[in-house]
Motif scaffolding. Structure first.
Motif, PDB file in Angstrom:
ATOM      1  N   GLN C  39      16.050  16.714  47.760  1.00 32.33           N
ATOM      2  CA  GLN C  39      17.468  16.503  47.000  1.00 32.33           C
ATOM      3  C   GLN C  39      17.445  17.344  45.687  1.00 32.33           C
ATOM      4  OE1 GLN C  39      20.314  14.960  48.213  1.00 32.33           O
ATOM      5  NE2 GLN C  39      19.033  14.650  50.052  1.00 32.33           N
ATOM      6  N   ILE C  40      16.195  17.042  45.012  1.00 32.74           N
ATOM      7  CA  ILE C  40      16.091  17.819  43.714  1.00 32.74           C
ATOM      8  C   ILE C  40      16.175  19.195  43.849  1.00 32.74           C
ATOM      9  CG2 ILE C  40      14.326  18.018  41.853  1.00 32.74           C
ATOM     10  CD1 ILE C  40      14.157  15.079  41.855  1.00 32.74           C
ATOM     11  N   GLN C  41      15.232  19.518  45.047  1.00 34.35           N
ATOM     12  CA  GLN C  41      15.109  21.155  45.452  1.00 34.35           C
ATOM     13  C   GLN C  41      16.667  21.583  45.822  1.00 34.35           C
ATOM     14  OE1 GLN C  41      11.773  23.112  47.227  1.00 34.35           O
ATOM     15  NE2 GLN C  41      13.131  23.832  48.623  1.00 34.35           N
ATOM     16  N   LYS C  42      17.564  20.938  46.332  1.00 31.69           N
ATOM     17  CA  LYS C  42      18.750  21.439  46.361  1.00 31.69           C
ATOM     18  C   LYS C  42      19.661  21.691  45.146  1.00 31.69           C
ATOM     19  CE  LYS C  42      22.388  20.322  49.902  1.00 31.69           C
ATOM     20  NZ  LYS C  42      22.713  19.459  50.964  1.00 31.69           N
ATOM     21  N   GLU C  43      19.243  20.832  44.173  1.00 28.87           N
ATOM     22  CA  GLU C  43      20.143  20.743  42.977  1.00 28.87           C
ATOM     23  C   GLU C  43      19.376  22.100  42.173  1.00 28.87           C
ATOM     24  OE1 GLU C  43      22.595  18.318  40.563  1.00 28.87           O
ATOM     25  OE2 GLU C  43      22.255  18.682  42.713  1.00 28.87           O
ATOM     26  N   ASN C  44      18.108  22.109  42.097  1.00 29.35           N
ATOM     27  CA  ASN C  44      17.436  23.078  41.142  1.00 29.35           C
ATOM     28  C   ASN C  44      16.869  24.411  41.736  1.00 29.35           C
ATOM     29  OD1 ASN C  44      17.388  21.281  38.564  1.00 29.35           O
ATOM     30  ND2 ASN C  44      16.866  20.074  40.273  1.00 29.35           N
ATOM     31  N   LYS C  45      16.986  24.452  43.322  1.00 29.81           N
ATOM     32  CA  LYS C  45      16.424  25.698  43.943  1.00 29.81           C
ATOM     33  C   LYS C  45      14.947  25.476  44.206  1.00 29.81           C
ATOM     34  CE  LYS C  45      18.147  28.265  46.069  1.00 29.81           C
ATOM     35  NZ  LYS C  45      18.882  27.947  47.171  1.00 29.81           N
ATOM     36  N   TYR C  46      14.151  25.174  43.163  1.00 27.79           N
ATOM     37  CA  TYR C  46      12.694  25.005  43.270  1.00 27.79           C
ATOM     38  C   TYR C  46      12.190  23.750  42.441  1.00 27.79           C
ATOM     39  CZ  TYR C  46      11.627  27.153  38.793  1.00 27.79           C
ATOM     40  OH  TYR C  46      11.603  27.308  37.597  1.00 27.79           O
ATOM     41  N   ILE C  47      10.921  23.271  42.811  1.00 27.26           N
ATOM     42  CA  ILE C  47      10.661  21.965  42.224  1.00 27.26           C
ATOM     43  C   ILE C  47       9.508  22.181  40.997  1.00 27.26           C
ATOM     44  CG2 ILE C  47       9.300  19.888  42.740  1.00 27.26           C
ATOM     45  CD1 ILE C  47      10.566  20.040  45.352  1.00 27.26           C
ATOM     46  N   LYS C  48      10.031  21.792  39.848  1.00 25.57           N
ATOM     47  CA  LYS C  48       9.275  21.966  38.591  1.00 25.57           C
ATOM     48  C   LYS C  48       8.489  20.898  38.259  1.00 25.57           C
ATOM     49  CE  LYS C  48      13.016  24.290  36.402  1.00 25.57           C
ATOM     50  NZ  LYS C  48      13.637  24.104  35.120  1.00 25.57           N
ATOM     51  N   THR C  49       7.360  20.889  37.397  1.00 20.36           N
ATOM     52  CA  THR C  49       6.516  19.542  37.230  1.00 20.36           C
ATOM     53  C   THR C  49       7.325  18.450  36.814  1.00 20.36           C
ATOM     54  OG1 THR C  49       5.975  20.420  35.269  1.00 20.36           O
ATOM     55  CG2 THR C  49       4.440  20.894  36.832  1.00 20.36           C
ATOM     56  N   ILE C  50       8.408  18.756  35.844  1.00 22.38           N
ATOM     57  CA  ILE C  50       9.225  17.825  35.319  1.00 22.38           C
ATOM     58  C   ILE C  50       9.945  17.050  36.489  1.00 22.38           C
ATOM     59  CG2 ILE C  50       9.449  18.580  32.924  1.00 22.38           C
ATOM     60  CD1 ILE C  50      12.083  19.599  33.820  1.00 22.38           C
ATOM     61  N   HIS C  51      10.237  17.740  37.490  1.00 24.88           N
ATOM     62  CA  HIS C  51      10.848  17.034  38.839  1.00 24.88           C
ATOM     63  C   HIS C  51       9.963  15.978  39.184  1.00 24.88           C
ATOM     64  CE1 HIS C  51      13.433  20.970  38.789  1.00 24.88           C
ATOM     65  NE2 HIS C  51      13.964  20.105  38.102  1.00 24.88           N
ATOM     66  N   ILE C  52       8.440  16.416  39.474  1.00 20.86           N
ATOM     67  CA  ILE C  52       7.526  15.687  40.117  1.00 20.86           C
ATOM     68  C   ILE C  52       7.247  14.591  39.200  1.00 20.86           C
ATOM     69  CG2 ILE C  52       5.303  15.436  40.471  1.00 20.86           C
ATOM     70  CD1 ILE C  52       5.268  18.445  41.539  1.00 20.86           C
ATOM     71  N   ASP C  53       7.467  14.660  37.844  1.00 21.19           N
ATOM     72  CA  ASP C  53       7.344  13.571  36.866  1.00 21.19           C
ATOM     73  C   ASP C  53       8.513  12.431  37.271  1.00 21.19           C
ATOM     74  OD1 ASP C  53       5.163  14.964  35.960  1.00 21.19           O
ATOM     75  OD2 ASP C  53       6.074  15.413  34.109  1.00 21.19           O
ATOM     76  N   ALA C  70       4.683  17.424  47.752  1.00 17.24           N
ATOM     77  CA  ALA C  70       5.438  18.804  47.502  1.00 17.24           C
ATOM     78  C   ALA C  70       4.559  19.833  47.757  1.00 17.24           C
ATOM     79  CB  ALA C  70       5.660  18.712  45.646  1.00 17.24           C
ATOM     80  N   ALA C  71       3.114  19.839  47.510  1.00 17.71           N
ATOM     81  CA  ALA C  71       2.251  21.147  47.788  1.00 17.71           C
ATOM     82  C   ALA C  71       1.934  21.165  49.374  1.00 17.71           C
ATOM     83  CB  ALA C  71       0.930  20.900  46.769  1.00 17.71           C
ATOM     84  N   PHE C  72       2.120  19.887  49.993  1.00 17.80           N
ATOM     85  CA  PHE C  72       1.641  20.107  51.347  1.00 17.80           C
ATOM     86  C   PHE C  72       2.758  20.792  52.298  1.00 17.80           C
ATOM     87  CE2 PHE C  72       1.130  18.403  55.700  1.00 17.80           C
ATOM     88  CZ  PHE C  72      -0.147  18.467  55.750  1.00 17.80           C
ATOM     89  N   TYR C  73       3.972  20.265  52.032  1.00 16.60           N
ATOM     90  CA  TYR C  73       5.190  20.749  52.952  1.00 16.60           C
ATOM     91  C   TYR C  73       5.875  22.061  52.550  1.00 16.60           C
ATOM     92  CZ  TYR C  73       4.808  15.968  54.607  1.00 16.60           C
ATOM     93  OH  TYR C  73       4.078  14.589  55.215  1.00 16.60           O
ATOM     94  N   SER C  74       5.598  22.991  53.615  1.00 15.78           N
ATOM     95  CA  SER C  74       6.149  24.464  53.293  1.00 15.78           C
ATOM     96  C   SER C  74       7.567  24.564  52.677  1.00 15.78           C
ATOM     97  CB  SER C  74       5.958  25.304  54.341  1.00 15.78           C
ATOM     98  OG  SER C  74       6.774  24.835  55.738  1.00 15.78           O
ATOM     99  N   MET C  75       8.453  23.693  53.054  1.00 13.00           N
ATOM    100  CA  MET C  75       9.795  23.633  52.360  1.00 13.00           C
ATOM    101  C   MET C  75       9.952  23.876  51.009  1.00 13.00           C
ATOM    102  SD  MET C  75      11.962  22.189  55.489  1.00 13.00           S
ATOM    103  CE  MET C  75      13.649  22.241  54.798  1.00 13.00           C
ATOM    104  N   PHE C  76       8.876  23.079  50.448  1.00 12.13           N
ATOM    105  CA  PHE C  76       9.099  22.787  48.831  1.00 12.13           C
ATOM    106  C   PHE C  76       8.709  23.969  48.148  1.00 12.13           C
ATOM    107  CE2 PHE C  76       8.862  18.205  50.144  1.00 12.13           C
ATOM    108  CZ  PHE C  76      10.059  18.101  50.291  1.00 12.13           C
ATOM    109  N   GLU C  77       9.270  24.671  47.375  1.00 14.36           N
ATOM    110  CA  GLU C  77       9.190  25.684  46.566  1.00 14.36           C
ATOM    111  C   GLU C  77       8.582  25.453  45.158  1.00 14.36           C
ATOM    112  OE1 GLU C  77       8.714  28.621  47.855  1.00 14.36           O
ATOM    113  OE2 GLU C  77       9.834  28.156  49.898  1.00 14.36           O
ATOM    114  N   LEU C  78       7.387  25.726  44.778  1.00 16.10           N
ATOM    115  CA  LEU C  78       6.948  25.285  43.383  1.00 16.10           C
ATOM    116  C   LEU C  78       7.165  26.433  42.584  1.00 16.10           C
ATOM    117  CD1 LEU C  78       4.046  22.736  44.651  1.00 16.10           C
ATOM    118  CD2 LEU C  78       6.323  22.466  44.241  1.00 16.10           C
TER     119      LEU C  78
END
Ligand SMILES: Cc1cc2nc3c(=O)[nH]c(=O)nc-3n(C[C@H](O)[C@H](O)[C@H](O)COP(=O)(O)O)c2cc1C
Ligand code: SF4
Ligand code: FES
Lengths: 788, 443, 165
Positions: C39-53, C70-78
């Motif tokens: 959901q968050i990636q959809k909103e923000n395009k990629y996942i930042k550390t503040i999202h993880i927090d 977040a680091a394991f699955y290939s669909m999550f862009e960090l």
């Protein structure tokens, strides 16, 4: 049930894995990920062995034995499988053994020799992993990591704080913390031991020596009341590192970070090198003989029996025994070790650090009540035991004046003001007297009137639940070690005692000193002589001694800030005729108030004995010779007794003293079962002021840890005060500023402000971790907070 | 040869209709009647399992384990919580059959999940779709699920009886390994997809520690028809050990790639014909008959083989998930295995040593050979690594990575040798592969 | 705490996450990590550390647990990526049908190397087979399937995206 391993018949219980059976029978199976204190991961595949009739090799660590099966650990299938795994492990492992701390004690190195192939066939580039700093205690070299995940599981299962994770996947997977955050567990150093390779290293000793050059000496933890066993590794008469020594009954295979790294203090610049005497108003270094002459001379000029002696509860029982003996031989009964205690209400107080059950039994408790205990940081090994009970479904409740972080979950957690602790315990008693009214076994128990007077009708549901949990079998109450600076400390001990009588719970009175029990037993209190026998002449306690402005003070193994009545002490000392210090360390400021200071060997440089909370006597040998000109305490004290004409055999050695102390003390009567009928409860008067609350930071509690450089780096942010939002608003503090001024009496301190709702109302929380905090004033005293 | 094969009668039975995925279409073909019958007449659970056992249905996810047997491992009557998990993580290279079931016949899957849950005594079932489906069939599957809920086939008090069964849709986020059943359980629990070691098996201790049955989409979607038409209808086609129909995804060098649901035991030749024969009239060189993790079979052997578990096993390979990848005479086998090895290298979860280190090692050697830098020692090493991996890992991904390499080396060794002997000549390949410089899977 | 180091999960997403949690046994929070990250990636395009927090805070789980996922699955862009993600399947079946040419064509056309991103497009290095082998060569654009690709088809898809604005 039986199986055969390598044709040897072995019996086993249902569910046991092959590696457990093999270990018990002395059959070696190589391994990396398996560790008998951790869950099974079965990921390294080093322990593959052959099960007759099954084509695939089986991992011994995770395969349960099957009745009447035959297994081989050295057959061709087994050995080939092990060799294969070894080859895989080595392809990405840097072969930098010559510069690796682990070299010589590396499981990978050993197993490569035994199970590896001669030559590596891998020619491609090896994986390189960037290292991140994870704090001052552990130095990482993650390129060497073999992904066994022991450290990850340690965090999750033992420390109770998952800090390491396996990030990414496949060959690129890295073991690391979140971003670059530091490891926080007070037990983190154990990961250095369980890491089978040189990926996690002890930072202080990193690259400073090789394993085979070291000598190993067993020692006992000098920092809390647990008595963890540890091994000191010595290189050229200095301590190279400290590792756990397995003791199933006490610390199992773990030690706290404090025990592991405190030795660094030995080289601190505060170390006293030679005896120091004040001659013509100036402090100069003198020879030992000269120092003793000055002492003898000075004492002869004063009324020596108008003296007081204070000794650290971290000193060995031999030192404590000799200390009080020397003073009592000179008719001095003003002897005390309770220097951090605030108030002394009862001349006859004799509840000392003791626990009703052995440490190893704590994990079998069904419920545990913590009374204002920062257990996870103050007694990490006991916290580990409580955590084990928690994992077995025990209910852990806590009544506290600050919401401490624990490595287990609490069921009920009751945050109250420090002043209300006393009332809260009485509330519990009130509820219990109603509940236990028909309990015949309690017929003889008479509740002191003074307590009954304080009954006021019970409404708090949490109190009721906490009380009910205590009524289960095998419940345990632990009274926190930092309460000794609480004005009601002695009352709290008695109330705890009464609660335990009513609920038949076990009690533990905690201490953050390694030998406080020893100090009581050896007679380092004004009202008891060795063996807890009542003293005919009752002397002054610390508080009275300080306020009586005596002629002479003798301070043994303590910094001034160890004293609760720190400023009063300094005043008395400056007025005294003679002040003698015996200590390993001294600050410039403290030095000024001494007339003579004798350099004392630290605990690591002297043999000795500690008595832990469960009453176990544990002796240790000297790990290394005393540094500089310092001498072992028993030698100094024997010499002082000789000066005063004691009749002592010249050939007396350390073991004789241990024997003598042992005989004098062994048969003591413990406090168990006392009821305290004549107790008088009184209340503190500071009703409507802000109060300074807070305990001592666990890395600042004694004169050794507070001088260990790596441990001190762990508390990076030292000068801060924490206050909850409500209190700040009530005191009109500007929340947007990050600094505030706090005042106690005439003293002020500018400190960083942390808004922290873990603090109870009307309190300014200062975790003493800095001399400035002591200079400001005392805990549990009024304090003022203002905007900058 | 005349094409008189029975095709698309089971999981693809709605394909011939106009709105294949709609609730109405499914119901008009008799859909949900079995479930209704089971619910309203309070069917005996054991009877369902027996029917499935009798039908001889084998798991379509790859391992081919008899489905009825698997279900019988669970104590249906115990009070314990039990779960059913549908494995819709379809990610075995070459496989695209489950996606078509989800697209064109989602209700058969739902009905199958309901029957299976009922039979094993589970009141919660999860359908875990691979992450890449998130804006594709995941949405349409949710619509189908809603329809079934609306019609009271799922949920509290199914068809106003006392039966409660929930089916939840779940979505992954991109990881081949999550197709492995225990890794899927980890993923559902919200962790990274590390397979668990067995024992304990999921049927004893699975999702959230409770007994769990995991089945493939095709396996579950086959159940309603088997129940409706009886096991005899199902096993009247196929062979003794491979009864029934199976979906095959045919891809590669064929004219009409696609999914074909045909009786097991059908000659490969016929399947090839269904798929329009070889592209551009080329000769067949090799076939991977069951997804990229099974051994490759030379074309001429394949042409004589029938599509069933035993025959393919005799041909030295496995039926796997039924993904048939056809390669023509011009195919460069070193390139193909390079691609396959790269896939396993990227997808190894990293948990256990042989797979984590071995997949990378194999790929790097193949890469080196392909770039013209290989030597004879590399060939020897490459031949030995698969043997070192096989059988020593926690899950079957190790074997899945090892088998193709082993079989390519066995059947097409001369192509590897050619790269070594004839380095100059292959400069072309070197150039071609240069711009595909390999970066570790790292984020 | 510094406010720009803080990500407040929009309340509609919180509601979705809470609803998602209803699928699991009471008290289990981790199963929502993957969903929350989607959901968050959809909103923000990629996942930042503040999202993880923020996910860790919302679900009351350890940050490292969220990071591991977040680091394991290939669909999550960090890492920062462009607006549209294009994944060309290059696995066996697609490769046999010319996916390499399709990929090079896209690299040239978008002027980005595979695995890299421009402001507008992220050309994902897709290793996994995307389960549309019968439609090879194929690609996903923002998780929509496009099968049986030809250069002309690609031109049109890209043109449509650019027109969309
Ligand atoms: C590495 C690996 C990947 C797998 N991927 C899938 C998959 O994508 N889909 C699937 O249904 N089964 C897959 N499986 C098989 C499952 O583990 C499991 O056997 C199957 O879901 C059981 O269902 P079935 O009995 O209905 O076949 C995979 C297995 C392994 C070892
Ligand atoms: S750092 Fe050490 S303990 Fe942790 S996974 Fe790596 S090798 Fe194992
Ligand atoms: S010790 Fe058994 S797999 Fe690691």
């Amino acid at each position: 049930m039986k199986i055969k391993i390598n044709n040897k018949e072995c019996s086993f219980n249902k569910g046991e894995t092959l590696i457990q059976i093999a270990d018990r029978n002395g059959i070696h199976i190589p391994r990396f990920c398996y560790h008998d204190k951790l869950s099974i991961a079965a990921n390294c595949r080093m322990c593959l062995i052959e099960q007759v009739g099954v084509g695939k090799p089986q991992p011994a660590c995770s395969t349960p034995a099957l009745e009447n099966q035959e297994y081989f650990t050295k057959s061709k299938l087994a050995v080939d499988s092990q060799k294969n795994t070894m080859e895989f492990l080595l392809i990405n492992h840097p072969l930098d053994c010559p510069v690796c701390d682990q070299g010589g004690m590396c499981e990978l190195q050993d197993q490569a020799l035994m199970h590896g192939r001669v030559k590596s066939r891998y020619e491609q580039e090896k994986r390189v992993v960037i290292d991140y700093k994870i704090g001052p205690l552990i130095k990482t070299n993650m390129t060497r990591c073999i992904h066994c995940t022991r450290c990850v599981r340690f965090g999750e299962e033992i420390a109770g704080i998952k800090e390491f994770g396996a990030i990414g996947r496949g060959e690129g997977m890295e073991i690391r913390t979140y971003l670059t955050s530091a490891i926080n567990s007070p037990m983190s150093g154990n990961m250095i031991d369980i890491c089978p390779v040189g990926a996690l290293n002890a930072a202080p000793s990193h690259m400073k020596g090789r394993t085979w050059e070291l000598e190993e000496v067993k020692h006992i933890s000098p920092h809390d009341c647990v008595g963890s066993n540890m091994n000191i590794h010595v290189l050229d008469n200095s301590i190279f590192r400290v590792v756990p020594h397995e003791n199933k009954k006490i610390n199992e295979v773990w030690i706290s970070d404090r025990d592991r790294f405190s030795y660094e203090a030995l080289g601190h610049s505060d170390r006293i090198k030679k005896p120091i005497a004040k001659i013509n108003g100036r402090h100069v270094e003198v020879e030992w003989e000269q120092a003793f002459d000055i002492i003898k001379d000075s004492i002869s000029k004063i009324k020596f029996n108008k003296s007081a002696g204070f000794i650290s509860a971290n000193s060995t029982i031999e030192e404590q025994y000799l200390f009080q003996k020397w003073l009592r031989e000179n008719n001095i009964n003003n002897i005390d070790h309770r220097v951090s205690q605030n108030k002394f209400s009862y001349k006859k107080d004799d509840i000392f650090p003791e626990i009703d059950i052995p440490i190893e039994e704590i994990e079998n408790s069904n419920s545990v009540l913590l009374i204002d205990s920062n257990l996870t940081y103050d007694q990490p090994i006991l916290a580990h035991k409580v955590r084990k009970s928690f994992l077995k479904n025990a209910k852990i409740n806590s009544i506290h004046t600050y919401s401490y972080k624990y490595n287990f979950d609490t069921n009920i957690s009751l945050l109250i003001k420090p002043r209300s602790l006393y009332e809260t315990l009485i509330d519990i008693i009130e509820y219990l007297t109603v509940i236990t009214v028909n309990d015949k076994t309690l017929n003889k128990f008479i509740l002191p009137d003074d307590i009954k007077k304080n009954f006021k009708g019970l409404t708090n549901k949490k109190i009721i639940e906490i009380s009910n949990d205590l009524l289960t079998t095998n419940s345990l109450i632990l009274l926190g070690s930092n309460l000794n600076s609480h004005p009601d400390y002695e009352d709290l001990k008695i109330l705890t005692n009464i609660i335990s009588v009513l609920t038949k719970s076990n009690r533990g009175f905690l201490s953050n000193r390694s030998n406080e029990a020893g100090a009581w037993l050896s007679g380092c209190v004004p009202n008891k002589i060795e063996g807890m026998k009542n003293s005919r002449n009752i002397g002054f306690n610390v508080f009275d001694s300080i306020n009586e402005h005596l002629e002479c003070y003798i301070i043994y193994n303590l910094d001034f800030i160890d004293f609760y009545h720190y400023s009063e002490l300094k005043k008395s000392l400056s007025n005294a005729k003679f002040v003698l210090g015996i200590s390993s360390f001294i600050t410039e400021e403290d030095k000024n108030l001494y007339d003579v200071i004798l350099p004392l060997a630290t605990t690591f440089e002297s043999p000795g004995t500690y008595v832990n909370i469960e009453g176990t006597w544990q002796s240790f040998a000297q790990s290394c010779k005393p540094h500089h000109m310092s001498k072992e305490g028993w030698k100094i004290l024997t010499k002082l007794r000789l000066i005063h004409g004691a009749n002592i055999d010249n050939s007396l050695d350390y073991l004789d003293i241990l024997n003598e102390a042992d005989q004098a003390i062994r048969n003591y009567k413990s406090f168990v079962g006392k009821e305290y009928k004549d107790i008088k409860m009184k209340k503190d008067s500071n009703e409507n002021t802000l109060i300074r609350s807070g305990s001592c930071n666990s890395y600042y509690v004694d004169n050794i840890v507070r001088r260990s450089s790596s441990l001190n780096k762990v508390n990076s942010n030292k000068n801060f005060v924490s206050v909850n939002k409500k209190t700040l608003e009530q005191n009109n503090i500007d929340l947007s500023k990050n600094k505030v001024i706090v005042k106690q009496g005439d003293n002020t301190l500018l400190a960083e402000l942390v808004i922290d709702d873990n603090v109870s109302d009307d309190c300014i929380y200062i975790a003493n971790s800095n001399k400035e905090h002591y200079d400001l004033g005392k805990q549990h005293q009024p304090i003022i907070i203002e905007n900058v | 040869m005349k094409n008189n094969i029975r095709i698309n009668e089971l999981c693809y039975s709605t394909l011939s209709k106009d709105n294949p995925n709609s609730f109405e279409t499914y119901v008009s073909l008799g859909g949900y009647s079995t479930w209704k019958n089971i619910v309203l007449s309070a069917y005996d659970k054991k009877e369902i399992i027996e029917t499935v056992m009798k039908s001889g249905l084998r798991g379509r996810g790859g391992a081919g384990f008899p489905t009825g047997r698997k279900w019988s491992f669970i104590n249906q009557d115990s009070e314990e919580i039990k779960y059913l998990v549908c494995n819709a993580d379809e990610s075995e290279p070459g496989t695209c059959k489950d996606r078509d079931i989800l697209r064109y016949n989602p209700h058969a899957l739902i009905e199958g999940m309901l029957i299976a849950s009922y039979a094993i005594g589970a009141d919660t079932a999860y359908c875990y779709l691979r992450g890449e489906f998130i804006d594709d069939v995941y949405s349409s599957f949710k619509v189908a699920l809603d329809e079934a809920y609306k019609n009271k086939f799922i949920g509290k008090n199914v068809l106003n009886t006392s039966i409660n069964i929930e089916i939840h849709d779940l979505i992954g986020a991109g990881a081949y390994i999550v197709g492995e059943e225990t890794a899927m359980l980890e993923s559902i629990e919200g962790k990274k997809g590390f397979p668990r070691f067995k024992p304990p098996f999921p049927a004893v201790k699975g999702l959230f520690g409770s007994p769990t049955i995991i089945n493939n989409v095709e396996t579950l979607a086959s159940i309603p028809k088997i129940m409706e038409n009886g096991p005899e209808w199902f096993n009247s086609v196929g062979t003794k050990d491979s009864p029934g129909f199976k979906c095959f995804s045919v891809s590669g060098h064929v004219n009409k790639p696609g999914n074909f649901e045909i009786p097991l035991g059908t000659p490969f030749k016929k399947l090839l014909e269904l798929a329009g024969g070889m592209k551009n009239g080329k000769k067949i060189k090799a076939v991977i008959p069951g997804g990229s993790s099974v051994p490759v079979v030379p074309g001429e052997v394949m042409l004589e083989t029938n599509m069933d578990y035993e025959s393919i096993s005799q041909a030295g390979s496995m039926l796997g998930s039924g993904a048939v990848i056809v390669m023509d005479e011009d195919t460069n086998m070193v390139e193909v295995i390079h691609r396959i090895a790269r896939f396993y290298y990227s997808e190894s979860c990293g948990q256990c040593t042989p797979c984590r280190e071995g997949t990378g090692w194999m790929f790097k050697i193949i890469d080196k050979i392909l770039c013209g830098n290989g030597n004879l020692d590399d060939i020897k090493t490459l031949e030995s690594i698969p043997k070192m991996i096989s059988g020593s890992t926690i899950c079957a991904l190790g074997d899945a990575a090892a088998m193709p390499v082993e079989s390519f080396m066995k059947n097409y060794k001369e192509e590897f040798l050619k790269y070594i002997k004839d380095k100059k000549e292959e400069d072309l390949y070197q150039e071609k592969n240069n711009n595909k410089e390999f970066v570790l899977h790292k984020k | 705490m510094n406010d720009n180091n803080f990500y407040n999960i929009p309340s509609e997403i919180c509601v979705k996450i809470n609803k998602w949690l209803l699928k699991f046994p009471h008290g289990e929070k981790k199963p929502a990590i993957i969903f929350a990250l989607h959901q968050i990636q959809k909103e923000n395009k990629y996942i930042k550390t503040i999202h993880i927090d923020s996910v860790a805070r919302l679900l009351d789980v350890k940050k490292i647990d969220v990071y591991e996922v977040a680091a394991f699955y290939s669909m999550f862009e960090l890492e920062k990526i462009g607006k549209h993600t294009i994944s060309v399947c290059t696995n066996v079946s697609c490769m046999l049908n010319g996916s390499d040419e399709i990929l090079s064509y896209l690299e040239k056309k978008l002027n980005i190397k595979v695995g890299k991103s421009s402001d507008k497009f992220f050309l994902k290095d897709e290793r996994e087979c995307l389960a549309a082998c019968a439609g090879a060569p194929m690609m996903q654009v923002n998780h929509k399937y496009y099968e049986n690709l030809t250069k002309d088809k690609i031109d049109k898809i890209i043109r449509d995206i650019e027109d969309e604005k």
